[in-house]
Design a protein around this motif. Structure first.
Motif, PDB file in Angstrom:
ATOM      1  N   GLU A 115     -10.850 -21.984  -6.800  1.00  0.00           N
ATOM      2  CA  GLU A 115     -12.162 -21.422  -6.483  1.00  0.00           C
ATOM      3  C   GLU A 115     -12.110 -20.463  -5.293  1.00  0.00           C
ATOM      4  OE1 GLU A 115     -14.903 -22.073  -8.321  1.00  0.00           O
ATOM      5  OE2 GLU A 115     -13.555 -23.195  -9.631  1.00  0.00           O
ATOM      6  N   LEU A 116     -10.936 -20.273  -4.691  1.00  0.00           N
ATOM      7  CA  LEU A 116     -10.818 -19.492  -3.455  1.00  0.00           C
ATOM      8  C   LEU A 116     -11.163 -18.027  -3.679  1.00  0.00           C
ATOM      9  CD1 LEU A 116     -10.007 -20.055  -0.504  1.00  0.00           C
ATOM     10  CD2 LEU A 116      -7.742 -19.153  -1.060  1.00  0.00           C
ATOM     11  N   GLU A 117     -12.060 -17.528  -2.836  1.00  0.00           N
ATOM     12  CA  GLU A 117     -12.478 -16.125  -2.904  1.00  0.00           C
ATOM     13  C   GLU A 117     -12.001 -15.323  -1.701  1.00  0.00           C
ATOM     14  OE1 GLU A 117     -16.695 -16.191  -3.251  1.00  0.00           O
ATOM     15  OE2 GLU A 117     -16.706 -17.255  -5.176  1.00  0.00           O
ATOM     16  N   ASN A 118     -11.875 -15.970  -0.537  1.00  0.00           N
ATOM     17  CA  ASN A 118     -11.479 -15.285   0.697  1.00  0.00           C
ATOM     18  C   ASN A 118     -10.364 -16.055   1.385  1.00  0.00           C
ATOM     19  OD1 ASN A 118     -13.756 -13.081   1.177  1.00  0.00           O
ATOM     20  ND2 ASN A 118     -14.765 -14.944   0.461  1.00  0.00           N
ATOM     21  N   LEU A 119      -9.248 -15.359   1.672  1.00  0.00           N
ATOM     22  CA  LEU A 119      -8.111 -15.961   2.368  1.00  0.00           C
ATOM     23  C   LEU A 119      -7.663 -15.014   3.480  1.00  0.00           C
ATOM     24  CD1 LEU A 119      -5.866 -18.056   2.726  1.00  0.00           C
ATOM     25  CD2 LEU A 119      -4.540 -16.840   0.978  1.00  0.00           C
ATOM     26  N   ASP A 120      -7.728 -15.483   4.729  1.00  0.00           N
ATOM     27  CA  ASP A 120      -7.324 -14.676   5.877  1.00  0.00           C
ATOM     28  C   ASP A 120      -6.409 -15.491   6.783  1.00  0.00           C
ATOM     29  OD1 ASP A 120      -7.050 -12.975   8.054  1.00  0.00           O
ATOM     30  OD2 ASP A 120      -9.146 -12.334   8.024  1.00  0.00           O
ATOM     31  N   VAL A 121      -5.133 -15.104   6.847  1.00  0.00           N
ATOM     32  CA  VAL A 121      -4.155 -15.751   7.735  1.00  0.00           C
ATOM     33  C   VAL A 121      -3.520 -14.708   8.649  1.00  0.00           C
ATOM     34  CG1 VAL A 121      -3.659 -17.659   6.164  1.00  0.00           C
ATOM     35  CG2 VAL A 121      -2.345 -15.534   5.965  1.00  0.00           C
ATOM     36  N   ASN A 170      -0.267  -8.390  10.191  1.00  0.00           N
ATOM     37  CA  ASN A 170       0.155  -8.748  11.560  1.00  0.00           C
ATOM     38  C   ASN A 170       0.805 -10.126  11.647  1.00  0.00           C
ATOM     39  OD1 ASN A 170      -0.832  -6.296  12.686  1.00  0.00           O
ATOM     40  ND2 ASN A 170      -2.896  -7.131  12.615  1.00  0.00           N
ATOM     41  N   ASN A 171       1.829 -10.311  10.809  1.00  0.00           N
ATOM     42  CA  ASN A 171       2.673 -11.495  10.855  1.00  0.00           C
ATOM     43  C   ASN A 171       4.125 -11.025  10.834  1.00  0.00           C
ATOM     44  OD1 ASN A 171       1.100 -14.181  10.697  1.00  0.00           O
ATOM     45  ND2 ASN A 171       0.034 -12.930   9.178  1.00  0.00           N
ATOM     46  N   PHE A 172       5.033 -11.880  10.397  1.00  0.00           N
ATOM     47  CA  PHE A 172       6.446 -11.522  10.289  1.00  0.00           C
ATOM     48  C   PHE A 172       6.947 -11.780   8.869  1.00  0.00           C
ATOM     49  CE2 PHE A 172       5.632 -12.744  14.692  1.00  0.00           C
ATOM     50  CZ  PHE A 172       6.080 -11.613  15.365  1.00  0.00           C
ATOM     51  N   PRO A 201       9.637  -8.307  -0.958  1.00  0.00           N
ATOM     52  CA  PRO A 201       8.721  -7.550  -1.827  1.00  0.00           C
ATOM     53  C   PRO A 201       7.351  -8.209  -1.903  1.00  0.00           C
ATOM     54  CG  PRO A 201      10.823  -8.025  -2.933  1.00  0.00           C
ATOM     55  CD  PRO A 201      10.778  -8.880  -1.711  1.00  0.00           C
ATOM     56  N   ILE A 202       6.324  -7.383  -1.906  1.00  0.00           N
ATOM     57  CA  ILE A 202       4.968  -7.895  -2.125  1.00  0.00           C
ATOM     58  C   ILE A 202       4.805  -8.139  -3.624  1.00  0.00           C
ATOM     59  CG2 ILE A 202       2.508  -7.420  -1.909  1.00  0.00           C
ATOM     60  CD1 ILE A 202       3.174  -5.570   0.417  1.00  0.00           C
ATOM     61  N   PRO A 203       4.529  -9.368  -4.041  1.00  0.00           N
ATOM     62  CA  PRO A 203       4.421  -9.661  -5.479  1.00  0.00           C
ATOM     63  C   PRO A 203       3.288  -8.878  -6.127  1.00  0.00           C
ATOM     64  CG  PRO A 203       4.563 -11.689  -4.177  1.00  0.00           C
ATOM     65  CD  PRO A 203       4.320 -10.572  -3.214  1.00  0.00           C
ATOM     66  N   SER A 204       3.474  -8.582  -7.395  1.00  0.00           N
ATOM     67  CA  SER A 204       2.440  -7.906  -8.185  1.00  0.00           C
ATOM     68  C   SER A 204       1.865  -8.836  -9.236  1.00  0.00           C
ATOM     69  CB  SER A 204       3.020  -6.648  -8.846  1.00  0.00           C
ATOM     70  OG  SER A 204       3.481  -5.730  -7.888  1.00  0.00           O
ATOM     71  N   PHE A 253      -4.110  -3.781  -1.322  1.00  0.00           N
ATOM     72  CA  PHE A 253      -3.258  -2.682  -0.870  1.00  0.00           C
ATOM     73  C   PHE A 253      -3.042  -2.733   0.639  1.00  0.00           C
ATOM     74  CE2 PHE A 253      -5.041  -1.473  -4.943  1.00  0.00           C
ATOM     75  CZ  PHE A 253      -3.926  -1.021  -5.617  1.00  0.00           C
ATOM     76  N   GLY A 254      -2.771  -1.596   1.236  1.00  0.00           N
ATOM     77  CA  GLY A 254      -2.281  -1.479   2.597  1.00  0.00           C
ATOM     78  C   GLY A 254      -2.921  -2.355   3.642  1.00  0.00           C
ATOM     79  N   SER A 255      -4.248  -2.343   3.741  1.00  0.00           N
ATOM     80  CA  SER A 255      -4.925  -3.063   4.822  1.00  0.00           C
ATOM     81  C   SER A 255      -4.708  -4.568   4.763  1.00  0.00           C
ATOM     82  CB  SER A 255      -6.427  -2.765   4.795  1.00  0.00           C
ATOM     83  OG  SER A 255      -6.996  -3.173   3.551  1.00  0.00           O
ATOM     84  N   SER A 256      -4.344  -5.079   3.598  1.00  0.00           N
ATOM     85  CA  SER A 256      -4.103  -6.518   3.470  1.00  0.00           C
ATOM     86  C   SER A 256      -2.738  -6.932   3.999  1.00  0.00           C
ATOM     87  CB  SER A 256      -4.199  -6.944   1.995  1.00  0.00           C
ATOM     88  OG  SER A 256      -5.506  -6.787   1.499  1.00  0.00           O
ATOM     89  N   PHE A 257      -1.824  -5.941   4.186  1.00  0.00           N
ATOM     90  CA  PHE A 257      -0.435  -6.282   4.484  1.00  0.00           C
ATOM     91  C   PHE A 257       0.123  -5.600   5.735  1.00  0.00           C
ATOM     92  CE2 PHE A 257      -1.085  -6.148  -0.161  1.00  0.00           C
ATOM     93  CZ  PHE A 257      -0.911  -7.497  -0.459  1.00  0.00           C
ATOM     94  N   ILE A 258      -0.658  -4.768   6.435  1.00  0.00           N
ATOM     95  CA  ILE A 258      -0.121  -4.005   7.559  1.00  0.00           C
ATOM     96  C   ILE A 258       0.377  -4.927   8.676  1.00  0.00           C
ATOM     97  CG2 ILE A 258      -1.565  -1.983   7.143  1.00  0.00           C
ATOM     98  CD1 ILE A 258      -3.425  -2.962   9.355  1.00  0.00           C
ATOM     99  N   GLY A 259       1.315  -4.402   9.477  1.00  0.00           N
ATOM    100  CA  GLY A 259       1.816  -5.178  10.609  1.00  0.00           C
ATOM    101  C   GLY A 259       2.892  -6.183  10.244  1.00  0.00           C
ATOM    102  N   ASN A 260       3.461  -6.067   9.030  1.00  0.00           N
ATOM    103  CA  ASN A 260       4.603  -6.879   8.608  1.00  0.00           C
ATOM    104  C   ASN A 260       5.741  -5.914   8.260  1.00  0.00           C
ATOM    105  OD1 ASN A 260       3.533  -9.855   8.207  1.00  0.00           O
ATOM    106  ND2 ASN A 260       1.974  -8.505   7.332  1.00  0.00           N
ATOM    107  N   LYS A 261       6.591  -5.628   9.255  1.00  0.00           N
ATOM    108  CA  LYS A 261       7.597  -4.585   9.080  1.00  0.00           C
ATOM    109  C   LYS A 261       8.631  -4.920   8.015  1.00  0.00           C
ATOM    110  CE  LYS A 261       7.179  -2.777  13.781  1.00  0.00           C
ATOM    111  NZ  LYS A 261       7.884  -2.443  15.040  1.00  0.00           N
ATOM    112  N   GLY A 262       8.744  -6.188   7.639  1.00  0.00           N
ATOM    113  CA  GLY A 262       9.748  -6.574   6.650  1.00  0.00           C
ATOM    114  C   GLY A 262       9.265  -6.531   5.217  1.00  0.00           C
ATOM    115  N   LEU A 263       7.982  -6.197   5.007  1.00  0.00           N
ATOM    116  CA  LEU A 263       7.446  -6.156   3.651  1.00  0.00           C
ATOM    117  C   LEU A 263       7.735  -4.819   2.977  1.00  0.00           C
ATOM    118  CD1 LEU A 263       3.931  -7.862   3.953  1.00  0.00           C
ATOM    119  CD2 LEU A 263       6.011  -8.810   2.935  1.00  0.00           C
ATOM    120  N   CYS A 264       7.804  -4.839   1.665  1.00  0.00           N
ATOM    121  CA  CYS A 264       7.962  -3.611   0.889  1.00  0.00           C
ATOM    122  C   CYS A 264       7.235  -3.800  -0.432  1.00  0.00           C
ATOM    123  CB  CYS A 264       9.447  -3.300   0.665  1.00  0.00           C
ATOM    124  SG  CYS A 264      10.336  -4.579  -0.280  1.00  0.00           S
TER     125      CYS A 264
END
Length: 455
Positions: free
Chosen positions: A95-101, A127-129, A133-136, A144-155
Motif C-alpha cells: 500500500e506504500l505511496e511515499n518513501l523517503d530515506v 544524498n546517501n552512499f 545500477p538503478i533498477p528499472s 528520475f534524477g531528483s529521486s537519486f541525486i547525491g549518490n556518486k556511485g549510482l548509474c
C-alpha cells in the motif's frame, strides 16, 4: 496524536508509545531530537499507515521488520544518520505511496524488489552512499534524477549516467552480490579518506595561532573584503536553504563583534540568518593555488560525511582570498574551554582513567581499534558495539576469533572488568585499586599487593 519529549531516550520512548498507541494508524515524530536505533518492534504495528521519523538523530540500520507493516502508505526516515542497506522486506508494503530515506548514510544497492510497490508515487533516496545500477523494475522506471541525486556511485538511464561493464542484462539479476563486494572497498576507501582529512585538520592546528596573529589584525573588515571581490556558495546535501545573495549579504555584515573564537586554523564567527537559524562560520585564509585545490577535495570528503558525533558542515563560501566554512552552531562553547574547565574541576582524574583502561581492555579482547571501520559503518565505536552485543545477550561475540590458548574463564573475567570500567555512569565504575584486585583474583596468578592494600 501525542509526541515524544525532545530529551526522551529513543528506545524507551518508542517502546512506551508502541504499547500505548499500538492500534493508532498515524505516527508523526519528526523534529524531536530523538536518537538511538529504530526499534524492530515497530514491525508489530499492523494497523500503521503513516510513520514519520525524519529530522531526528536515529542511527543504525533500517529495521527489516518494517516490512510487516503492510498497511503503511507513507514512510519518512530522511535526515537521520541511518546506515546499512535498504531492506528488501520493504517490498511487502503493497500500500506504500511515499518513501523517503534521503540524507542518511545508506549504502549498497537499491533493491530491485522496490519495483513491486505498484502504488508508489514518490521515492527519494538522494544524498546517501548508494552504488550500482538503478533498477528499472516495475514502478522504479517512473523515477528520475531528483529521486537519486547525491549518490556518486549510482548509474543508470534514470540519471543519464552509463554503467561500466554493462552487458545490457536485467539490473535485478546478480546486482546485489557484486554491489556488496564493491561497497566493501568503497567503505574502506571512504574511511581512509576520512582519516586523512581529519589528520589534515589536526596538522593545521599546529600553525593556527600563527595564522591568527598574522591575519587577525586585518579581519575587522576581512570578510566583507573577501566577498566583495566575488564569491560563490557550495552546499552539501542541500542543507542550506538560502540563496547565494542572502548568504553573501549576511557575510558582508559580519564584524569583529561577531567573533566567537579562534579555531584550529582560522577565526570563527556567529552567523545569524533572518529566519532565526544560527551557524558557525570559520574563515580560512588561502595560502596558494596548489593548497587550495587540495583543500577543496578534503572539504568535499568532509561535506559528504554525515554522522551524529560530528558537527555538520553545511557548505562553504569560496572567495578569492579565503574560504568561509559554514557549520551548525553549537551553543555550548569551544571544545578547548570545555576540556580546560573539565581538568580544573578535577573530574578528569580516576574515573576517566578507569574508562580509558576499559576501552584498552576491549581493544585487546576484540583485536580492533576503538574506532575500527567495522564499528564506524554501524555508527558506533567499540563501547557502543559492546553495549549492543550485551542487549542481544551475545557479549562474548566481541572477542577476537584469532585468540587461542586462553581459558574461557579468563576471557569472561576480562570482559566483566571492561564492562564495569566503561559504564556510562562514572559512579558505577570501579576504582583502579578495585580493578587490580579483580585482575589478580580472577585473571592473574595471585600475588601480594601490599602497595594497593595500603590505600
Amino acid at each position: 496524536m501525542a509526541f515524544f519529549t525532545p530529551n526522551a531516550a529513543a528506545a524507551a520512548a518508542l517502546y512506551s508509545v508502541e504499547q500505548e498507541w499500538r492500534h493508532h494508524s498515524r505516527w508523526s515524530l519528526k523534529n524531536h531530537k530523538l536518537s538511538g536505533s529504530i526499534p524492530a518492534d515497530l514491525g508489530k504495528l499492523d494497523q500503521l499507515t503513516f510513520l514519520a521519523l525524519h529530522n531526528n538523530s536515529f542511527y543504525g540500520a533500517i529495521p527489516s521488520e518494517l516490512g510487516n507493516c503492510t498497511k503503511l502508505q507513507g514512510l519518512y526516515l530522511q535526515s537521520n544518520y541511518l546506515s546499512g542497506s535498504i531492506p528488501n522486506e520493504l517490498e511487502n508494503l503493497s500500500e506504500l505511496e511515499n518513501l523517503d530515506v534521503s540524507s542518511n548514510s545508506l549504502s549498497g544497492n537499491i533493491p530491485p524488489s522496490l519495483g513491486k510497490l505498484a502504488k508508489l508515487v514518490a521515492l527519494n533516496v538522494s544524498n546517501n552512499f548508494l552504488v550500482g545500477p538503478i533498477p528499472s523494475d516495475g514502478v522504479l522506471v517512473n523515477f528520475f534524477g531528483s529521486s537519486f541525486i547525491g549518490n556518486k556511485g549510482l548509474c543508470g538511464k534514470q540519471i543519464n549516467v552509463a554503467c561500466k561493464n554493462d552487458a545490457g542484462g536485467n539490473s535485478s539479476s546478480g546486482s546485489n552480490q557484486g554491489g556488496n563486494k564493491k561497497n566493501s572497498g568503497r567503505l574502506l576507501i571512504s574511511a581512509s579518506a576520512t582519516v586523512g582529512a581529519l589528520l589534515l585538520v589536526a596538522l593545521m592546528c599546529f600553525w593556527g595561532c600563527f595564522l591568527y596573529k598574522k591575519f587577525g589584525r586585518t579581519e575587522r573588515n576581512g570578510i566583507a573584503m573577501d566577498v566583495s571581490g566575488g564569491a560563490s556558495i557550495v552546499m552539501f546535501h542541500g542543507d542550506l536553504p538560502y540563496s547565494t545573495k542572502d548568504i553573501i549579504k549576511k557575510l558582508e555584515m559580519l564584524t569583529e563583534e561577531h567573533i566567537i573564537g579562534c579555531g584550529g586554523f582560522g577565526t570563527v564567527y556567529k552567523l545569524a540568518m533572518d529566519d532565526g537559524n544560527i551557524f558557525a562560520l570559520k574563515r580560512i585564509v588561502k595560502l596558494n593555488e596548489g593548497f587550495d585545490r587540495f583543500f577543496e577535495r578534503e572539504l568535499e570528503i568532509l561535506g559528504s560525511i554525515k554522522h551524529r558525533c560530528l558537527v555538520n558542515l553545511r557548505g562553504y563560501c569560496n572567495s578569492p582570498t579565503s574560504k568561509l566554512l559554514i557549520y551548525d552552531y553549537l551553543p555550548g562553547g569551544s571544545l578547548d574551554e570545555a576540556l580546560h574547565e573539565y581538568m580544573q574541576s578535577g573530574r578528569a582524574t580516576e574515573k576517566t582513567d578507569v574508562y580509558s583502561f576499559g576501552v584498552l581492555v576491549l581493544e585487546v579482547l576484540s583485536g580492533k581499534r576503538p574506532t575500527d571501520a567495522s564499528f564506524i559503518e554501524k555508527g558506533l565505536n567499540v563501547v557502543g558495539w559492546l553495549n549492543f552485543l550485551i542487549s542481544e545477550n551475545r557479549r562474548r561475540d566481541i572477542i577476537d576469533l584469532n585468540c587461542e590458548g586462553v581459558q574461557s574463564e579468563s576471557f569472561d573475567a576480562l570482559l566483566s572488568v571492561a564492562i564495569q570500567c566503561v559504564s556510562s555512569n562514572p559512579e558505577d565504575r570501579p576504582t583502579m585499586h578495585r580493578v587490580i584486585q579483580l585482575l589478580e583474583s580472577e585473571v592473574m596468578t595471585p600475588c601480594p599487593s601490599d602497595f594497593y592494600d595500603s590505600e
